[in-house]
Design a protein around this motif. Sequence first.
Motif, PDB file in Angstrom:
ATOM      1  N   ARG A   1     -43.436 -28.766  20.422  1.00 17.95           N
ATOM      2  CA  ARG A   1     -43.580 -29.806  21.443  1.00 17.95           C
ATOM      3  C   ARG A   1     -44.985 -29.826  22.016  1.00 17.95           C
ATOM      4  NH1 ARG A   1     -37.834 -27.743  23.484  1.00 17.95           N
ATOM      5  NH2 ARG A   1     -36.517 -29.188  22.314  1.00 17.95           N
TER       6      ARG A   1
ATOM      7  N   TRP B   1     -46.885 -27.954  12.093  1.00 16.61           N
ATOM      8  CA  TRP B   1     -45.885 -27.069  12.697  1.00 16.61           C
ATOM      9  C   TRP B   1     -46.168 -25.604  12.390  1.00 16.61           C
ATOM     10  CZ3 TRP B   1     -40.518 -29.907  12.137  1.00 16.61           C
ATOM     11  CH2 TRP B   1     -40.520 -31.015  13.005  1.00 16.61           C
TER      12      TRP B   1
ATOM     13  N   MET C   1     -41.690 -39.385  20.955  1.00 18.89           N
ATOM     14  CA  MET C   1     -40.829 -38.980  19.847  1.00 18.89           C
ATOM     15  C   MET C   1     -39.654 -39.951  19.742  1.00 18.89           C
ATOM     16  SD  MET C   1     -40.236 -36.614  17.535  1.00 18.89           S
ATOM     17  CE  MET C   1     -38.985 -35.615  16.702  1.00 18.89           C
TER      18      MET C   1
ATOM     19  N   ASP D   1     -36.110 -35.060  25.893  1.00 16.98           N
ATOM     20  CA  ASP D   1     -36.583 -36.211  25.132  1.00 16.98           C
ATOM     21  C   ASP D   1     -38.028 -36.479  25.521  1.00 16.98           C
ATOM     22  OD1 ASP D   1     -34.451 -36.921  23.479  1.00 16.98           O
ATOM     23  OD2 ASP D   1     -33.411 -37.957  25.093  1.00 16.98           O
ATOM     24  N   ASP D   2     -38.749 -37.093  24.604  1.00 13.43           N
ATOM     25  CA  ASP D   2     -40.160 -37.378  24.807  1.00 13.43           C
ATOM     26  C   ASP D   2     -40.400 -38.799  24.329  1.00 13.43           C
ATOM     27  OD1 ASP D   2     -42.970 -37.573  24.640  1.00 13.43           O
ATOM     28  OD2 ASP D   2     -43.177 -35.446  24.211  1.00 13.43           O
TER      29      ASP D   2
END
Length: 209
Positions: free
Chosen positions: A52, A189, A114, A110-111
């Motif tokens: 994140r 990642w 995204m 939540d973002d």
Amino acid sequence: MGAFVNLPKTAYTSHPWRIHELTSDFSVEDVWSFRTPGAGPGDFPTMLAAMRATGGLAKQPWSSRFLFAVRWKLGALLGWDKSSAGVGGRVASLRDRLPSDVRDAPRGPDDERMPLKAVYELDMECARELANKTVHTVMHLGWVQGANGDHELRMAVLVKPNGWFGRLYMAAIAPFRYLIVYPALTRRWEQAWRDRDHTAAEQEERVSR
């Protein structure tokens, strides 16, 4: 470092993930792994936090940003991404299928950067979903012990195409996923895991100011 590692579908289907209870009507599209050297069984939340912290699409390589920009432009022109075609519109959320023990667990943040929205987040796995006019898709992340003894992140993409158009769409984007999107995601990642301590220190410093 950052090499795309594709796994057989059995690497996902043979594991007793909770997501299996919700997705019997979905098919497994892709399964792959991300290397996290030195990771232990309790490091899944650390990995999620590191991912994140890398930010959204704005921090992706230009090739990925270009592909997504084209996709969103097409979606806007053709009406693929209207709210009526999404989760809660064309399809019900997988949250409606959750057993009580999973429903009561933290959902996960939540973002707005995204598009995939949280379904659930547990100690060793989490799931997010997205729906539009082409497909209902689920991104499942799991934390498993790898062959070298370290734990590693594994991702599975589950899909339910919206008729023939959805199947054609998935076939059309497959080369772009494998040649551009997945390799870029792997590099980002895996780098997030390597940088996790430095990133966490920076976040703590910002909060303390």
